[in-house]
Scaffold this active site. Sequence first.
Site, short mmCIF file in Angstrom:
data_model
loop_
_atom_site.label_atom_id
_atom_site.label_comp_id
_atom_site.label_asym_id
_atom_site.label_seq_id
_atom_site.Cartn_x
_atom_site.Cartn_y
_atom_site.Cartn_z
N LEU A 67 0.81 -1.22 0.00
CA LEU A 67 0.00 0.00 0.00
C LEU A 67 0.84 1.26 0.00
CD1 LEU A 67 -2.63 -1.17 2.63
CD2 LEU A 67 -2.89 -1.14 0.16
N LYS A 69 5.23 2.81 0.89
CA LYS A 69 6.56 2.52 1.40
C LYS A 69 7.31 3.81 1.66
CE LYS A 69 8.93 2.02 -3.05
NZ LYS A 69 9.80 1.14 -3.86
N GLY A 71 11.26 5.31 3.80
CA GLY A 71 12.66 5.00 4.06
C GLY A 71 12.87 3.91 5.08
N CYS A 75 4.06 -0.53 4.02
CA CYS A 75 2.71 -0.73 4.54
C CYS A 75 1.95 -1.65 3.59
CB CYS A 75 1.99 0.62 4.67
SG CYS A 75 0.60 0.57 5.81
N ASP A 184 3.47 17.05 10.80
CA ASP A 184 3.58 16.65 9.40
C ASP A 184 2.21 16.60 8.74
OD1 ASP A 184 4.83 15.99 7.04
OD2 ASP A 184 4.96 13.84 7.49
#
Length: 649
Positions: A67, A69, A71, A75, A184
């Site tokens: 689903l 990715k 670093g 997922c 974030d």
Amino acid sequence: MEPAAFVCPQSLASLEPRAWVPGRDSDSRAGTREPERGRLGADSLLDPTRLIRDPQSGRTYHRGRLLGKGGFARCYEATDTSSGHTYAVKVIPQSRVAKPHQREKILQEIALHRSLHHRHIVRFSHHFEDEGNIYIFLEYCSRKSLAHIWKARHTLLEPEVRYYLRQVIAGLRYLHQRGVLHRDLKLGNFFITENMELKLGDFGLASRLEPQDRRKKTICGTPNYLAPEVLLRQGHGPESDVWSLGCVMYTLLCGNPPFETADLKETYRCIKQVQYKLPTYLSVSARHLLAAILRPMPQDRPSLEEILQHEFFTKGYTPAQLPPSSCTTVPDLTPPSPAQSLFTKVTKSLFGRKKNKSKTALQEQDNLSRLVSDLVLTSICPQSSFKEPRLAQEETDGAPSLAESAPEEGSPRSLAAMGSSCEGSEECLTAATVMESALCALRNCLAFMPPAKQNPAPLASSEHLLWVSKWVDYSNKYGFGYQLSSRRVAVLFNDGTHMALSSSRKTVHYNPTNTKHFSFPVEAVPQQLQGQLGVLRYFASYMDQNLMKGGDLPSMDEAEGPTALLLQWVKTDQALLLLLSDGTVQVNFYLDHIKLVLSGWEPLLITFVTRDRQARTYQAPHLQRLGCTPDLRLRLSYVLRLLRQRSGA
């Protein structure tokens, strides 16, 4: 394209955007996604490399498609092989957290996320680890993220932006109230569920709010959404999240972030000097709100509450629900008809009016009390719009009809369909919070519940449960009366005031608002409240002489148990909904006198009072894991729909 998050080398946060499920956004470039697979096909189950096993519980999960990715983690969609429940699982290789500070960062993220419980926060389920990986199981959001909607649509309509931002602000306000900074906020971290509900996720960069002199000064987040004080290493505060929220609003309305340039250094220069352009096609209220949020000094920016009170939200149309088609195409958002809008305004003015604290307003309150004192207060409900409850047709799926013939608690019958003790935004939010908590817990319970033919074993005792054992609706003249299981009797009057008589009948409690409380000995109640006391005693006498207790749940002594106010009551064709200030949600079904009482929340307790007045209390996690009878499930589904309708979810 949405830029990646910039982090310090020590951070375990993702270095590239990704979306779809709770994690970060992933680009859909060729070669970055695994092929689609069936969830639990026989061939895939035989592949041991696609099975995840919890070493402690022995439960196994089938790892599905990739689903997203970053670093440090990838997922995947993951399905419990025994129950079929679907999760988003964040897989972190042990090799990526070999250093102590890296592992500590992951454990901090887990501890923080698992402590968060809110309707608009991605739900943390559980985690475990084996020799190769750490696995974090999260709520699966099937409609990807707001970043995907933005990429498909490029710009959104102002009603859509209001719809999403209200949910973002609700989740963000919850975080800030708990002393948590997200740090974030971006489109890829706003996940969308099957029913188009927004969930705030990805807490890899989140941190606790510190005093000004100890705030973290690390530059982290997504470049286009960084606040000036973050770039200047002056520390993160709630105002930095507000700045990012403004950048999100601008991006959705204008099609690109406000400070985006081809060069990162130039972007940072524009942010520090707050250089951006407001398109002329934006509405005046949108331009004013963006200008207020994107201010260089943190202390000059509006709070989340002030943002919601801005005319962009208060005077603009916000749809109660968006269609799934709006993920890819412009929706048809036709506002309600003028007649419906007028009815909504009248309802709010009657049941949600914020009282002026001036002397004039206080005098008006005294006048209302005198009207009640003279027992001549007329109904404030729209009587002409209410019809007597009638028998409902059976539901199309053949399930038993939840219909009404006549309330168990008897006459006098009401001509009112709704009442509320809310007098302003603060009190109304209290009722909304109760509904949000119930919605979140009940939705999770039903979403993962397997079918079953019988209920699990009930709890041995529910002696601390506070519930409404009797009620009488006489709001066409005075108000809504009720008796709690603690034997306290109370009335929510039509003017929004609340009066209660203690179980000993020696003390009177008076609440002019939900946040103001006065108590008097019965013999010392002020003269201006004597009329309301007379009405309260009338209700108490009527319920004592004419009504039976609604079930066999035990009564509690008022001194030992909690006290609560009735925040809101709602009558439908089939049931009565009651919201109490201690978080209890009660639903009484008219036709068969069955009752459901939701309480507790950690865990949620579900009390089911049957037709023969026998009460059984269950923990929601037990029902979620073991299932329940079709009848109980039908009732719970009805309550969920009712709460959704009332909350606009």
